[in-house]
Design an enzyme around this catalytic site. Sequence first.
Site, PDB file in Angstrom:
ATOM      1  N   ASP A 124     -31.250   2.517  19.844  1.00 22.60           N
ATOM      2  CA  ASP A 124     -30.149   3.442  20.128  1.00 22.60           C
ATOM      3  C   ASP A 124     -29.851   3.714  21.605  1.00 22.60           C
ATOM      4  O   ASP A 124     -28.705   3.860  21.967  1.00 22.60           O
ATOM      5  CB  ASP A 124     -30.406   4.834  19.518  1.00 22.60           C
ATOM      6  CG  ASP A 124     -29.833   4.935  18.128  1.00 22.60           C
ATOM      7  OD1 ASP A 124     -29.373   3.913  17.610  1.00 22.60           O
ATOM      8  OD2 ASP A 124     -29.862   6.033  17.581  1.00 22.60           O
ATOM      9  N   CYS A 244     -21.506   2.942  -1.685  1.00 21.67           N
ATOM     10  CA  CYS A 244     -21.475   1.484  -1.529  1.00 21.67           C
ATOM     11  C   CYS A 244     -22.282   0.804  -2.638  1.00 21.67           C
ATOM     12  O   CYS A 244     -23.451   1.121  -2.844  1.00 21.67           O
ATOM     13  CB  CYS A 244     -22.039   1.099  -0.160  1.00 21.67           C
ATOM     14  SG  CYS A 244     -22.098  -0.678   0.107  1.00 21.67           S
TER      15      CYS A 244
HETATM   16  C1  B12 Z   1     -22.127   5.430  18.565  1.00 24.17           C
HETATM   17  C2  B12 Z   1     -22.883   5.367  17.279  1.00 24.17           C
HETATM   18  C3  B12 Z   1     -22.422   6.154  16.227  1.00 24.17           C
HETATM   19  C4  B12 Z   1     -21.101   6.892  16.288  1.00 24.17           C
HETATM   20  C5  B12 Z   1     -19.956   5.874  16.068  1.00 24.17           C
HETATM   21  C6  B12 Z   1     -20.171   5.016  14.812  1.00 24.17           C
HETATM   22  C7  B12 Z   1     -19.611   3.609  14.867  1.00 24.17           C
HETATM   23  N1  B12 Z   1     -19.240   3.102  13.706  1.00 24.17           N
HETATM   24  O1  B12 Z   1     -19.581   2.985  15.903  1.00 24.17           O
HETATM   25  C8  B12 Z   1     -21.270   7.945  15.156  1.00 24.17           C
HETATM   26  C9  B12 Z   1     -21.841   9.214  15.749  1.00 24.17           C
HETATM   27  C10 B12 Z   1     -20.033   8.280  14.368  1.00 24.17           C
HETATM   28  C11 B12 Z   1     -22.337   7.263  14.316  1.00 24.17           C
HETATM   29  C12 B12 Z   1     -22.540   7.558  12.994  1.00 24.17           C
HETATM   30  C13 B12 Z   1     -23.491   6.953  12.194  1.00 24.17           C
HETATM   31  N2  B12 Z   1     -24.483   6.132  12.609  1.00 24.17           N
HETATM   32 CO1  B12 Z   1     -24.589   5.432  14.424  1.00 24.17          CO
HETATM   33  N3  B12 Z   1     -24.762   4.557  16.088  1.00 24.17           N
HETATM   34  C14 B12 Z   1     -24.026   4.545  17.138  1.00 24.17           C
HETATM   35  C15 B12 Z   1     -24.601   3.577  18.193  1.00 24.17           C
HETATM   36  C16 B12 Z   1     -25.385   4.381  19.236  1.00 24.17           C
HETATM   37  C17 B12 Z   1     -23.548   2.688  18.866  1.00 24.17           C
HETATM   38  C18 B12 Z   1     -22.549   2.051  17.878  1.00 24.17           C
HETATM   39  C19 B12 Z   1     -21.458   1.319  18.593  1.00 24.17           C
HETATM   40  O2  B12 Z   1     -21.674   0.625  19.564  1.00 24.17           O
HETATM   41  N4  B12 Z   1     -20.231   1.489  18.110  1.00 24.17           N
HETATM   42  C20 B12 Z   1     -19.094   0.815  18.685  1.00 24.17           C
HETATM   43  C21 B12 Z   1     -18.152   0.324  17.584  1.00 24.17           C
HETATM   44  C22 B12 Z   1     -17.020  -0.528  18.179  1.00 24.17           C
HETATM   45  O3  B12 Z   1     -18.922  -0.490  16.741  1.00 24.17           O
HETATM   46  P1  B12 Z   1     -18.509  -0.767  15.232  1.00 24.17           P
HETATM   47  O4  B12 Z   1     -17.620   0.255  14.724  1.00 24.17           O
HETATM   48  O5  B12 Z   1     -19.748  -1.093  14.485  1.00 24.17           O
HETATM   49  O6  B12 Z   1     -17.636  -2.080  15.419  1.00 24.17           O
HETATM   50  C23 B12 Z   1     -18.203  -3.366  15.292  1.00 24.17           C
HETATM   51  C24 B12 Z   1     -17.752  -4.011  14.028  1.00 24.17           C
HETATM   52  O7  B12 Z   1     -16.482  -3.511  13.729  1.00 24.17           O
HETATM   53  C25 B12 Z   1     -17.694  -5.457  14.430  1.00 24.17           C
HETATM   54  N5  B12 Z   1     -16.700  -6.212  13.744  1.00 24.17           N
HETATM   55  C26 B12 Z   1     -15.474  -5.898  13.300  1.00 24.17           C
HETATM   56  N6  B12 Z   1     -14.900  -6.925  12.694  1.00 24.17           N
HETATM   57  C27 B12 Z   1     -15.750  -7.933  12.774  1.00 24.17           C
HETATM   58  C28 B12 Z   1     -15.645  -9.216  12.306  1.00 24.17           C
HETATM   59  C29 B12 Z   1     -16.708 -10.101  12.539  1.00 24.17           C
HETATM   60  C30 B12 Z   1     -16.613 -11.474  12.030  1.00 24.17           C
HETATM   61  C31 B12 Z   1     -17.857  -9.668  13.224  1.00 24.17           C
HETATM   62  C32 B12 Z   1     -18.996 -10.556  13.514  1.00 24.17           C
HETATM   63  C33 B12 Z   1     -17.942  -8.333  13.676  1.00 24.17           C
HETATM   64  C34 B12 Z   1     -16.889  -7.500  13.439  1.00 24.17           C
HETATM   65  O8  B12 Z   1     -17.449  -5.487  15.855  1.00 24.17           O
HETATM   66  C35 B12 Z   1     -17.615  -4.204  16.427  1.00 24.17           C
HETATM   67  C36 B12 Z   1     -18.506  -4.275  17.660  1.00 24.17           C
HETATM   68  O9  B12 Z   1     -19.843  -4.641  17.308  1.00 24.17           O
HETATM   69  C37 B12 Z   1     -25.555   2.701  17.303  1.00 24.17           C
HETATM   70  C38 B12 Z   1     -26.812   2.188  18.014  1.00 24.17           C
HETATM   71  C39 B12 Z   1     -26.483   1.044  18.949  1.00 24.17           C
HETATM   72  N7  B12 Z   1     -26.900   1.150  20.171  1.00 24.17           N
HETATM   73  O10 B12 Z   1     -25.840   0.087  18.548  1.00 24.17           O
HETATM   74  C40 B12 Z   1     -25.887   3.648  16.114  1.00 24.17           C
HETATM   75  C41 B12 Z   1     -25.968   3.019  14.722  1.00 24.17           C
HETATM   76  C42 B12 Z   1     -24.763   2.124  14.546  1.00 24.17           C
HETATM   77  N8  B12 Z   1     -25.832   4.171  13.842  1.00 24.17           N
HETATM   78  C43 B12 Z   1     -26.520   4.091  12.751  1.00 24.17           C
HETATM   79  C44 B12 Z   1     -26.458   5.032  11.689  1.00 24.17           C
HETATM   80  C45 B12 Z   1     -27.554   4.971  10.664  1.00 24.17           C
HETATM   81  C46 B12 Z   1     -25.407   5.956  11.612  1.00 24.17           C
HETATM   82  C47 B12 Z   1     -25.070   6.904  10.443  1.00 24.17           C
HETATM   83  C48 B12 Z   1     -25.321   6.340   9.054  1.00 24.17           C
HETATM   84  C49 B12 Z   1     -25.861   8.225  10.655  1.00 24.17           C
HETATM   85  C50 B12 Z   1     -25.524   9.317   9.645  1.00 24.17           C
HETATM   86  N9  B12 Z   1     -26.099   9.300   8.478  1.00 24.17           N
HETATM   87  O11 B12 Z   1     -24.766  10.210   9.959  1.00 24.17           O
HETATM   88  C51 B12 Z   1     -23.566   7.160  10.707  1.00 24.17           C
HETATM   89  C52 B12 Z   1     -22.657   6.130   9.998  1.00 24.17           C
HETATM   90  C53 B12 Z   1     -21.205   6.279  10.314  1.00 24.17           C
HETATM   91  C54 B12 Z   1     -20.448   4.963  10.184  1.00 24.17           C
HETATM   92  N10 B12 Z   1     -19.719   4.764   9.105  1.00 24.17           N
HETATM   93  O12 B12 Z   1     -20.565   4.130  11.105  1.00 24.17           O
HETATM   94  C55 B12 Z   1     -27.347   2.822  12.712  1.00 24.17           C
HETATM   95  C56 B12 Z   1     -26.671   1.817  11.757  1.00 24.17           C
HETATM   96  C57 B12 Z   1     -27.590   1.050  10.850  1.00 24.17           C
HETATM   97  C58 B12 Z   1     -26.776   0.127   9.967  1.00 24.17           C
HETATM   98  N11 B12 Z   1     -27.261  -0.155   8.790  1.00 24.17           N
HETATM   99  O13 B12 Z   1     -25.725  -0.333  10.344  1.00 24.17           O
HETATM  100  C59 B12 Z   1     -27.318   2.373  14.243  1.00 24.17           C
HETATM  101  C60 B12 Z   1     -27.330   0.873  14.485  1.00 24.17           C
HETATM  102  C61 B12 Z   1     -28.541   3.046  14.902  1.00 24.17           C
HETATM  103  C62 B12 Z   1     -29.833   2.270  14.697  1.00 24.17           C
HETATM  104  N12 B12 Z   1     -30.568   2.016  15.757  1.00 24.17           N
HETATM  105  O14 B12 Z   1     -30.186   1.893  13.609  1.00 24.17           O
HETATM  106  N13 B12 Z   1     -23.033   6.342  15.033  1.00 24.17           N
HETATM  107  S1  SF4 Z   2     -16.171  -2.051   1.108  1.00 25.57           S
HETATM  108 FE1  SF4 Z   2     -18.136  -2.974   1.649  1.00 25.57          FE
HETATM  109  S2  SF4 Z   2     -19.153  -1.348   2.841  1.00 25.57           S
HETATM  110 FE2  SF4 Z   2     -17.479  -0.362   1.743  1.00 25.57          FE
HETATM  111  S3  SF4 Z   2     -18.411   0.404  -0.162  1.00 25.57           S
HETATM  112 FE3  SF4 Z   2     -17.549  -1.628  -0.612  1.00 25.57          FE
HETATM  113  S4  SF4 Z   2     -19.224  -3.077  -0.297  1.00 25.57           S
HETATM  114 FE4  SF4 Z   2     -19.821  -1.145   0.691  1.00 25.57          FE
END
Ligand code: B12
Ligand code: SF4
Length: 314
Positions: A124, A244
């Site tokens: 994180d 999910c």
């Molecule tokens: C900031 C952050 C948050 C923020 C923003 C969430 C978000 N979705 O980004 C907030 C506070 C909302 C949050 C909430 C949660 N979080 Co959080 N969070 C982070 C953190 C610190 C950074 C995430 C980040 O960089 N986001 C930036 C955005 C742009 O990323 P993204 O939305 O995932 O977008 C990616 C995808 O869309 C992807 N993508 C889109 N289309 C496509 C297509 C292809 C082909 C590919 C390859 C990729 C791709 O590309 C984007 C960039 O990677 C990480 C830890 C870390 N350092 O990575 C933990 C992390 C993501 N969180 C985690 C968790 C557990 C949660 C929660 C479940 C906690 C909770 N119970 O409340 C929730 C879930 C909410 C949700 N639906 O995401 C875990 C996720 C584990 C997992 N199984 O994925 C992480 C990885 C922490 C960890 N070390 O385990 N989080």
């Molecule tokens: S769309 Fe994908 S991530 Fe969302 S509930 Fe269905 S299987 Fe899970």
Amino acid sequence: MFSSEQLKKFGIELWSYTEEVEACSYSEYASWIAKGYAGGLNYLKDNRALQRKNLRHVFPDFQSALVFLFPYGKSTPGTNGYHLADYVVGFGGQDYHQVLKKKLTELFHPIAKDENIKYQIAIDILPILERDLAYRSGLGWFGKNSLLINKKLGSYFMIASILMDKKFSFQETTTTLEVDHCGHCTACIDACPTKAILPNLRQIDASMCISNFTIELFHSDKIGPTGYAESKEIFGCDICQTVCPWNQKVESGHDRELTEVENFFLNQPLDIVYAELSKMSKREFLRRFASTSLARTGRDGVMRNIELLLTSKE
Ligand code: B12
Ligand code: SF4
Ligand code: SF4
């Protein structure tokens, strides 16, 4: 590299390995920031944003990474009908950053010492796209709710990694990228109470997300996204995980002992919880909950959330 006894001892369900230094979804990340979806999460937007593109920006000697998935299971519902994020009560009710860092140090430090490996543990805190790192290690796909999903574990796991200055040759791991298994499902998009999930992008609008509001925006925002007050979420949110289909087989910790944090927040009426917190000094709150994830917001942050939840019940 690790024996099954070691993995069991440290609670590691799956691990993998990658030598890919560049994030493959950096352009998705950059466009998410540009569209303003990071809400108040300034650490994602400032000069640390570009660091996420390449692991050598963070760990200059990077050669390879080990990526570990630590499942935390589903929590047991309490008696008051409200909810704390399942990761809060998983890991024995302790803050997962500390728990996992300790486990990985214990697991890996002796190996690093023997083989003279320079390494850094990432959970994180570092500017790394951790889901991307796990994705390129072959550990799952990006679900429509943006969480990384693994066919065996669903999405109820935390990701922790070890960045290293050395490469290994493994026979037992594969780096085949996982393909999409969401298909036509939209359960998470339909269930999100604040409509925070951006359809077709596999991303969320963080400014609408309950998790962000309740955990991160505890200083700035007093009202919260529309739909929050009617929810049951005290701290964090798991709704888009609960619905999910890939999480239906995830086990709940029914047979484990309840943690103090569950007993206090979930097993007495919420207005009593609020009254107890009002009487409790900040110091006393930290004495009781400093080792839990709730220390992040402190007493006032949790009280702000509860106040909003109670207002909607009046
Ligand atoms: C900031 C952050 C948050 C923020 C923003 C969430 C978000 N979705 O980004 C907030 C506070 C909302 C949050 C909430 C949660 N979080 Co959080 N969070 C982070 C953190 C610190 C950074 C995430 C980040 O960089 N986001 C930036 C955005 C742009 O990323 P993204 O939305 O995932 O977008 C990616 C995808 O869309 C992807 N993508 C889109 N289309 C496509 C297509 C292809 C082909 C590919 C390859 C990729 C791709 O590309 C984007 C960039 O990677 C990480 C830890 C870390 N350092 O990575 C933990 C992390 C993501 N969180 C985690 C968790 C557990 C949660 C929660 C479940 C906690 C909770 N119970 O409340 C929730 C879930 C909410 C949700 N639906 O995401 C875990 C996720 C584990 C997992 N199984 O994925 C992480 C990885 C922490 C960890 N070390 O385990 N989080
Ligand atoms: S769309 Fe994908 S991530 Fe969302 S509930 Fe269905 S299987 Fe899970
Ligand atoms: S964590 Fe909750 S508010 Fe955030 S996207 Fe998932 S269901 Fe919506």
